[in-house]
Structures are given as C-alpha cells and as structure tokens.
Design an enzyme around this catalytic site. Structure first.
Site, PDB file in Angstrom:
ATOM      1  CG  ASN A 260      21.147  77.653  16.404  1.00 38.85           C
ATOM      2  OD1 ASN A 260      21.002  76.751  17.221  1.00 38.85           O
ATOM      3  ND2 ASN A 260      21.492  78.882  16.740  1.00 38.85           N
TER       4      ASN A 260
ATOM      5  CE1 TYR B  11      21.717  68.904  30.403  1.00 38.11           C
ATOM      6  CE2 TYR B  11      22.669  66.951  31.421  1.00 38.11           C
ATOM      7  CZ  TYR B  11      22.121  67.579  30.327  1.00 38.11           C
ATOM      8  OH  TYR B  11      21.984  66.893  29.146  1.00 38.11           O
TER       9      TYR B  11
END
Length: 316
Positions: free
Chosen positions: A48, A200
């Site tokens: 999206n 991360y």
C-alpha cells in the site's frame, strides 16, 4: 527501557547510510524484462506504499492478478483503485495482513489458499525499521518478528501452492545494512541488549540467511528464491526515526524513488533464466556481495530450525 549493546552508538545505521550514499548511490539498475503475466498470480506484502506499491503496479501492468497484502486495508483499497485506473487491470485485490501477528498471517494464508488455485510470485516486501523496543502480538522483537519471522511463516504457509504453480519465485527484501547484522541466538528477541539501528540490520541479515536456506531446500522443486537490496529509497520505512527522516531530506537528491527501488525486486521476479541463481543476493539488478555471516550455511540452517521452533512449525 532496554539497555544498548556496549560500545554501539545509536548512529550505526546512519553511518552505514552515509557510506552507502558515498559508495554507490548514483548507480541504479533497471529491470528490462518484457515478460507479460496474464494468468499469473502474485502476492506483494506491504503493497500500500513505497516499493511494494510500485512493484504491485508493475506486476498489474503486465497482466497479473495481484494481491496487496497489507495491514491498513483502507489505504490498500485506495492504492488498488489507483493501480486499477493506471493499468486498466481490475484484478488488483486487497487483503488484510498484519505481519506482527501470526493469527493474521495464518488467516491471510487460509483465505488466500481457499480463494486461489495458483501462486506464481511472492514478494516479501513489507518491513519495519528503527522501531523503539517493542514486541509483536506473539512476543517477538518487532524487527525480527515482522521482517523475518512474519515472512518466514507466510512463505511456509504458501509454499505448497508455489510448488504446485511452478515455475514460481519468492523475492525477499533485505538491505545492504545486513553487513552490520549478526544473529545472536542468545538474544534473538533483544531482551538482553537492544539497539534500534542494529535490530534492523540483524533482521535484514536473517532475510538473506532465510533466502539461502530456502533456496537450498527448494532445489528441483521449480520454486526459486532471491534476496534483494533495493537501494536507499524514499519511503515510510524511516517513520520511527526523526534523525533518519532528516538524513533522507538532506540527501534527497541521491535517494532512489520507490519506482527505482522496485527495479531489483521486479528483476528477480521476472527475468528469464535466473533460476540458476536461486539463493543469491541482488542489488541494482546484479548479483551482489554479502557479508561473511550471510554466507554461513551453519548459521542459516540453525536460524531455520530456531524460526520453526518459535513459530511452531515442523523443522523439515
């Protein structure tokens, strides 16, 4: 409040990004494949926004039936309509997928398998970056839980469908940041020490190790897997770090657009004759070097087993 790992500054990731910008930011590979995808089915996670949106749009442009698997369904519906309008392809569908919750992942897979007879392309694109310490619904550290374990489970649940639809491909988005990553099996959930930037990096290393081991296990099945570094891309991934947003603005001229960032994912999903390179890591539409730990088969196999154990999956 989790203590940081000793001697590791919070700016580890920005330092890497400065290196990245200086090293190779002006180079940008382009997917030149002309392959068309009528009758093919693709799933793109995190579709999206950003790279995922651009990847889904290109797959739809080529005629595929594309599932936008995203957490924000309302936003996904807006993007689906935009892609439908731009491409003329009405087969762009939105389905709820929250990678921080294994119940949501299992529900998505169950519904997809009931709805579709085939799956030819799985793009594990979604991710989080530099989050403050937090846990997923199942108690996993957020980076490892979403970026690695969530996609590990999703891929496992869809794997039989990919095999039945062969030739098919899996593309896992990683990062050059994996070079700073380490798999600390004694601290996989960041409970002993935690650094948002390094968390991360660890998860991006896990993406490459997962791809490597997955490709090994899939030899001869007709399903191939690739990991990619999309480049430093203007996206919502840096939303948790005001410093990183500042860096992005400062170096905006050198940072790739989402469309440019999607090129290597598309290259690995579409390029003919790439099957012999299954398990490899790509950057700018070329095979790229990975860290020593990312090449370690023992760590890759152990991470696979640990991941299965954490998710309650059979190890073989």
């Amino acid at each position: 409040q989790k203590e940081e790992s000793a001697g590791v500054p919070n700016l580890s990731l920005p330092v890497l990004l400065n290196f990245l910008l200086c090293r190779k930011m002006l180079s940008s590979g382009v997917c030149t494949s002309t392959v068309q995808l009528p009758g093919k089915v693709a799933v793109v996670t995190g579709a999206n926004t950003g790279i995922g949106k651009e990847t889904a749009k290109e797959l739809a442009q080529r005629g595929a039936r594309v599932y936008l698997a995203c957490r924000d369904v309302q936003k996904g519906e807006l993007v689906a309509r935009e892609i439908q309008t731009m491409t003329g392809n009405e087969q762009v569908l939105v389905r709820k997928l929250d990678l921080s919750d294994t119940k949501s992942i299992r529900a998505f897979a169950q519904d997809f398998l009931a709805e579709e007879k085939h799956l030819h392309i799985l793009i594990n694109n979604a991710g989080v970056m530099m989050c403050p310490y937090s846990k997923t619904a199942d108690g996993f550290e957020m980076h490892m839980g979403v970026n690695h374990l969530g996609h590990f489970l999703l891929t496992h649940l869809l794997l039989q469908k990919l095999k039945e639809s062969a030739p098919s491909r899996i593309v896992n988005l990683s990062s050059l940041a994996h070079h700073l990553g380490r798999i600390h099996f004694h601290n996989l959930q960041g409970e002993k020490f935690y650094n948002a930037g390094l968390a991360y990096c660890h998860s991006k290393l896990a993406n490459i190790l997962f791809t490597k081991e997955l490709a090994r296990r899939l030899k001869g099945s007709g399903v191939t897997a690739y990991s990619v570094h999309p480049g430093t891309v203007q996206s919502e991934l840096v939303r948790h770090s005001s410093f990183m947003r500042w860096i992005w603005r400062l170096f905006s001229f050198f940072i790739k657009t989402p469309q440019q960032g999607a090129q290597t994912s598309l290259y690995c999903a579409l390029t003919e004759g790439l099957e012999i390179l299954s398990g490899k890591h790509f950057s700018d539409c070329h095979v790229a070097l990975v860290s020593a730990q990312a090449r370690n088969e023992t760590i890759a196999r152990r991470l696979w087993d640990v991941s299965c154990d954490l998710l309650g999956l059979p190890m073989d």
